[in-house]
Scaffold this motif. Structure first.
Motif, mmCIF file in Angstrom:
data_model
loop_
_atom_site.group_PDB
_atom_site.id
_atom_site.type_symbol
_atom_site.label_atom_id
_atom_site.label_comp_id
_atom_site.label_asym_id
_atom_site.label_seq_id
_atom_site.Cartn_x
_atom_site.Cartn_y
_atom_site.Cartn_z
ATOM 1 N N ARG A 52 0.874 -1.210 -0.007
ATOM 2 C CA ARG A 52 -0.197 -0.018 -0.101
ATOM 3 C C ARG A 52 1.024 1.340 -0.006
ATOM 4 O O ARG A 52 0.385 2.444 -0.590
ATOM 5 N N ASP A 53 2.076 1.141 0.481
ATOM 6 C CA ASP A 53 3.253 2.268 0.228
ATOM 7 C C ASP A 53 3.504 2.501 -1.047
ATOM 8 O O ASP A 53 4.376 3.548 -1.230
ATOM 9 N N ILE A 54 3.506 1.487 -1.838
ATOM 10 C CA ILE A 54 4.261 1.511 -2.989
ATOM 11 C C ILE A 54 3.399 2.124 -4.220
ATOM 12 O O ILE A 54 2.467 1.616 -4.794
ATOM 13 N N MET A 55 3.214 3.563 -4.027
ATOM 14 C CA MET A 55 2.675 4.217 -4.975
ATOM 15 C C MET A 55 3.363 5.526 -5.387
ATOM 16 O O MET A 55 4.304 5.834 -4.869
ATOM 17 N N PRO A 56 2.974 5.992 -6.820
ATOM 18 C CA PRO A 56 3.914 6.984 -7.124
ATOM 19 C C PRO A 56 4.189 8.432 -6.115
ATOM 20 O O PRO A 56 5.199 8.944 -6.237
ATOM 21 N N GLU A 57 2.995 8.583 -5.501
ATOM 22 C CA GLU A 57 3.439 9.737 -4.589
ATOM 23 C C GLU A 57 4.561 9.631 -3.562
ATOM 24 O O GLU A 57 5.179 10.491 -3.156
ATOM 25 N N ASN A 58 4.695 8.271 -3.179
ATOM 26 C CA ASN A 58 5.702 8.099 -2.364
ATOM 27 C C ASN A 58 7.109 8.054 -2.985
ATOM 28 O O ASN A 58 8.104 7.800 -1.994
ATOM 29 N N PHE A 59 7.056 7.750 -4.090
ATOM 30 C CA PHE A 59 8.440 7.486 -4.906
ATOM 31 C C PHE A 59 8.804 8.605 -5.950
ATOM 32 O O PHE A 59 9.889 8.461 -6.754
ATOM 33 N N GLY A 60 8.007 9.697 -5.985
ATOM 34 C CA GLY A 60 8.391 10.740 -7.106
ATOM 35 C C GLY A 60 9.666 11.501 -6.912
ATOM 36 O O GLY A 60 10.178 11.687 -7.913
ATOM 37 N N THR A 61 9.929 11.718 -5.724
ATOM 38 C CA THR A 61 11.258 12.493 -5.254
ATOM 39 C C THR A 61 11.762 12.134 -4.178
ATOM 40 O O THR A 61 11.419 11.274 -3.579
ATOM 41 N N VAL A 62 13.133 12.337 -4.078
ATOM 42 C CA VAL A 62 13.798 11.975 -2.667
ATOM 43 C C VAL A 62 12.954 12.480 -1.326
ATOM 44 O O VAL A 62 12.907 11.667 -0.494
ATOM 45 N N ALA A 63 12.630 13.590 -1.673
ATOM 46 C CA ALA A 63 11.680 14.327 -0.423
ATOM 47 C C ALA A 63 10.393 13.557 -0.178
ATOM 48 O O ALA A 63 10.243 13.191 0.925
ATOM 49 N N ALA A 64 9.900 12.897 -1.227
ATOM 50 C CA ALA A 64 8.614 12.099 -0.819
ATOM 51 C C ALA A 64 9.074 10.882 -0.254
ATOM 52 O O ALA A 64 8.529 10.393 0.658
ATOM 53 N N ILE A 65 9.992 10.253 -0.649
ATOM 54 C CA ILE A 65 10.569 8.778 0.202
ATOM 55 C C ILE A 65 11.043 9.371 1.428
ATOM 56 O O ILE A 65 10.386 8.350 2.258
ATOM 57 N N LYS A 66 11.558 10.258 1.519
ATOM 58 C CA LYS A 66 12.043 10.620 3.138
ATOM 59 C C LYS A 66 10.814 10.924 3.922
ATOM 60 O O LYS A 66 10.699 10.416 4.865
ATOM 61 N N ALA A 67 9.667 11.508 3.551
ATOM 62 C CA ALA A 67 8.528 11.685 4.037
ATOM 63 C C ALA A 67 7.674 10.586 4.360
ATOM 64 O O ALA A 67 7.195 10.255 5.407
ATOM 65 N N MET A 68 7.854 9.340 3.486
ATOM 66 C CA MET A 68 7.223 8.155 3.742
ATOM 67 C C MET A 68 7.977 7.474 4.700
ATOM 68 O O MET A 68 7.302 6.946 5.710
ATOM 69 N N ILE A 69 9.495 7.515 4.737
ATOM 70 C CA ILE A 69 10.011 6.735 5.755
ATOM 71 C C ILE A 69 9.952 7.194 7.014
ATOM 72 O O ILE A 69 9.516 6.633 8.198
#
Length: 76
Positions: A52-69
Motif C-alpha cells: 500500500r506504500d508503493i505508489m507514485p506519490e511516495n517515490f516521485g522525489t527523494v523528498a517524498a521517499i524521506k517523508a514516507m520513511i
C-alpha cells in the motif's frame, strides 16, 4: 536525505540526482529499481514498506521517499 540518494545511486549507478529530481517522471526509477529500493530502505531504516506504500506519490522525489520513511517510523 543524503543516504537515500546514495542508495538510489547504488541501485542506478551513473545517475545524477538530487532531492528535487523527479524519479519517476525522469525515468530514474523503474519497477525493478523500486523493488530493490524498497528492500534497501527497509533494511537501512528498519521500516516495513508494504504494497500500500508503493505508489507514485511516495517515490516521485527523494523528498517524498524521506517523508514516507518518516511517516513509517512514526507508526512504529
Amino acid at each position: 536525505m543524503d543516504r537515500i540518494i546514495e542508495i538510489i545511486k547504488e541501485i542506478k549507478p551513473g545517475v545524477a540526482i538530487d532531492e528535487s529530481t523527479k524519479l519517476l517522471d525522469d525515468k530514474v526509477l523503474d519497477s525493478l529499481a523500486i523493488v530493490s529500493l524498497v528492500a534497501e530502505l527497509s533494511d537501512e531504516y528498519d521500516v516495513d514498506i508494504t504494497a500500500r506504500d508503493i505508489m507514485p506519490e511516495n517515490f516521485g522525489t527523494v523528498a517524498a521517499i524521506k517523508a514516507m520513511i518518516e511517516r513509517l517510523e512514526d507508526e512504529d
